[in-house]
Scaffold this motif. Structure first.
Motif, short mmCIF file in Angstrom:
data_model
loop_
_atom_site.label_atom_id
_atom_site.label_comp_id
_atom_site.label_asym_id
_atom_site.label_seq_id
_atom_site.Cartn_x
_atom_site.Cartn_y
_atom_site.Cartn_z
N GLY A 156 28.13 3.36 2.15
CA GLY A 156 28.63 3.17 0.81
C GLY A 156 27.96 2.04 0.05
N LEU A 157 27.92 2.16 -1.26
CA LEU A 157 27.26 1.16 -2.08
C LEU A 157 27.99 -0.17 -2.05
CD1 LEU A 157 25.17 0.22 -4.10
CD2 LEU A 157 26.49 1.31 -5.92
N LEU A 158 29.30 -0.20 -2.28
CA LEU A 158 30.02 -1.46 -2.36
C LEU A 158 29.93 -2.26 -1.06
CD1 LEU A 158 31.71 -3.42 -3.99
CD2 LEU A 158 33.75 -2.12 -3.33
N PRO A 159 30.20 -1.67 0.10
CA PRO A 159 30.06 -2.48 1.32
C PRO A 159 28.64 -2.97 1.55
CG PRO A 159 30.53 -0.19 1.87
CD PRO A 159 30.76 -0.34 0.41
N THR A 160 27.66 -2.18 1.13
CA THR A 160 26.26 -2.61 1.27
C THR A 160 25.99 -3.83 0.40
OG1 THR A 160 25.56 -0.34 1.73
CG2 THR A 160 23.85 -1.90 1.10
N LEU A 161 26.48 -3.80 -0.82
CA LEU A 161 26.30 -4.94 -1.73
C LEU A 161 27.00 -6.19 -1.19
CD1 LEU A 161 26.85 -3.02 -5.07
CD2 LEU A 161 24.72 -4.15 -4.42
N GLU A 162 28.22 -6.02 -0.72
CA GLU A 162 28.95 -7.17 -0.20
C GLU A 162 28.26 -7.75 1.02
OE1 GLU A 162 32.94 -5.91 0.55
OE2 GLU A 162 33.53 -5.97 -1.57
N ALA A 163 27.81 -6.88 1.93
CA ALA A 163 27.15 -7.36 3.14
C ALA A 163 25.83 -8.05 2.82
CB ALA A 163 26.92 -6.19 4.10
N TYR A 164 25.09 -7.50 1.86
CA TYR A 164 23.82 -8.12 1.47
C TYR A 164 24.07 -9.50 0.88
CZ TYR A 164 19.33 -8.93 -0.80
OH TYR A 164 18.14 -9.49 -1.19
N ALA A 165 25.06 -9.62 0.01
CA ALA A 165 25.35 -10.91 -0.63
C ALA A 165 25.75 -11.95 0.40
CB ALA A 165 26.45 -10.74 -1.67
N LEU A 166 26.58 -11.57 1.36
CA LEU A 166 27.00 -12.50 2.40
C LEU A 166 25.82 -12.91 3.28
CD1 LEU A 166 30.37 -10.80 3.32
CD2 LEU A 166 30.13 -13.13 2.44
N ALA A 167 24.96 -11.96 3.62
CA ALA A 167 23.80 -12.27 4.45
C ALA A 167 22.83 -13.18 3.71
CB ALA A 167 23.11 -10.99 4.87
N PHE A 168 22.64 -12.94 2.41
CA PHE A 168 21.78 -13.78 1.58
C PHE A 168 22.26 -15.23 1.64
CE2 PHE A 168 20.77 -15.87 -2.39
CZ PHE A 168 19.52 -15.42 -2.77
N CYS A 169 23.54 -15.44 1.40
CA CYS A 169 24.08 -16.80 1.41
C CYS A 169 24.09 -17.38 2.82
CB CYS A 169 25.49 -16.80 0.82
SG CYS A 169 25.51 -16.43 -0.95
N GLY A 170 24.35 -16.54 3.82
CA GLY A 170 24.32 -17.03 5.19
C GLY A 170 22.95 -17.54 5.60
N ASN A 171 21.91 -16.85 5.16
CA ASN A 171 20.56 -17.30 5.49
C ASN A 171 20.26 -18.65 4.84
OD1 ASN A 171 17.90 -16.60 6.74
ND2 ASN A 171 17.21 -16.82 4.63
N LEU A 172 20.74 -18.85 3.62
CA LEU A 172 20.46 -20.10 2.92
C LEU A 172 21.33 -21.25 3.42
CD1 LEU A 172 19.75 -18.81 -0.68
CD2 LEU A 172 18.14 -19.49 1.11
N THR A 173 22.54 -20.99 3.86
CA THR A 173 23.32 -22.07 4.48
C THR A 173 22.69 -22.45 5.82
OG1 THR A 173 24.89 -20.47 5.42
CG2 THR A 173 25.50 -21.54 3.34
N SER A 174 22.13 -21.48 6.53
CA SER A 174 21.40 -21.80 7.76
C SER A 174 20.20 -22.69 7.47
CB SER A 174 20.94 -20.50 8.44
OG SER A 174 20.12 -20.78 9.57
N ALA A 175 19.49 -22.39 6.38
CA ALA A 175 18.37 -23.26 5.98
C ALA A 175 18.86 -24.66 5.66
CB ALA A 175 17.65 -22.65 4.78
N ALA A 176 20.01 -24.76 4.99
CA ALA A 176 20.56 -26.06 4.64
C ALA A 176 20.94 -26.87 5.88
CB ALA A 176 21.78 -25.89 3.73
N ILE A 177 21.43 -26.19 6.91
CA ILE A 177 21.74 -26.87 8.17
C ILE A 177 20.46 -27.46 8.77
CG2 ILE A 177 22.48 -26.52 10.56
CD1 ILE A 177 24.48 -24.43 9.44
N ARG A 178 19.40 -26.68 8.76
CA ARG A 178 18.13 -27.16 9.33
C ARG A 178 17.51 -28.26 8.49
NH1 ARG A 178 15.16 -21.73 9.74
NH2 ARG A 178 16.98 -20.95 8.58
N LEU A 179 17.86 -28.32 7.21
CA LEU A 179 17.40 -29.41 6.35
C LEU A 179 18.34 -30.61 6.37
CD1 LEU A 179 16.28 -27.22 3.32
CD2 LEU A 179 14.76 -28.61 4.74
N SER A 180 19.38 -30.55 7.23
CA SER A 180 20.34 -31.64 7.42
C SER A 180 21.15 -31.94 6.16
CB SER A 180 19.62 -32.92 7.89
OG SER A 180 18.96 -32.69 9.12
#
Length: 237
Positions: A156-180
């Protein structure tokens, strides 16, 4: 816009399909860990320094910036693939590849797209994604890949959009952790705070169209350009 194009076939919106857990997992080899989306430069410039400033930055991307655009492009690819309209799908892919504000951001989305295509085609039956791969070789933006594969697998479109948005932000919070900038607990606090906003952004994208594309996050775009010449770097963008 004809709103009937946003209505999903019955049975495609009730659950979060296993494909999304697999495709958007950090274990799926798209190389997202190598990119910071300009965050590394923002941290060096002290524009993002803590949980509050990181949360504000991510929320802005979702509402007014690159994530907002990614969701619209993903939705366009999903609709085109579901309709078996390959001319429309190809046009969306071309637009997404050209829409990046600089060389590093284009590399970021195309590299992840290339990784997703190679892995997905090796394991899944995804005819429209195969078409794009044969047509565009290595120049398919990441959200186009996700939207096309989801449509091919009747996700479905809506769950795909929600999952993509969460993964996008999750990747960037992971980057922020590595940047301390933050720790693990603050990363989860940010995710929890973002969930309502990301759900709204995903829902808005189901009713949106390409005319809604646009970004007002100029500081992030300039940071991604400046990152190209940043002296000390952990990330490729």
């Amino acid at each position: 816009m004809d709103t009937t194009t946003t209505i999903e076939p019955a049975g495609l919106t009730d659950t979060l399909p296993a494909e999304l857990f697999l495709w958007l997992s950090p274990a799926f080899p798209v190389g997202g860990f190598a990119f910071s989306h300009g965050l590394e430069k923002l941290v060096e410039d002290r524009a993002v320094t803590d949980k509050a400033s990181l949360l504000t930055w991510l929320a802005d991307l979702a509402q007014y910036g690159s994530l907002h655009n990614d969701l619209l492009l993903l939705a366009e690819a999903w609709r085109a693939a579901r309709a078996q309209d390959r001319a429309r799908l190809a046009a969306a892919a071309d637009l997404a590849a050209a829409l990046q504000p600089g060389a590093e951001r284009q590399m970021e989305t195309l590299t992840q797209g290339r990784g997703f295509v190679a892995t997905c085609l090796a394991a899944w039956e995804v005819p429209n994604l195969t078409f794009l791969a044969q047509r565009a070789l290595n120049r398919i933006a990441y959200p186009i890949c996700i939207g096309t594969a989801a449509a091919d697998r009747s996700v479905g479109l809506l769950p795909t959009l929600e999952a993509y948005a969460l993964a996008f932000c999750g990747n960037l919070t992971s980057a922020a952790i590595r940047l301390s900038v933050i720790g693990q607990f603050d990363a989860q606090r940010i995710h929890a705070a973002l969930v309502p906003l990301l759900k709204t952004a995903a829902l808005d994208a189901t009713a949106g169209c390409l005319e809604d594309l646009g970004s007002a996050c100029f500081a992030t775009d300039f940071a991604s350009l400046a990152h190209e010449t940043q002296h000390t770097r952990l990330f490729r963008s």
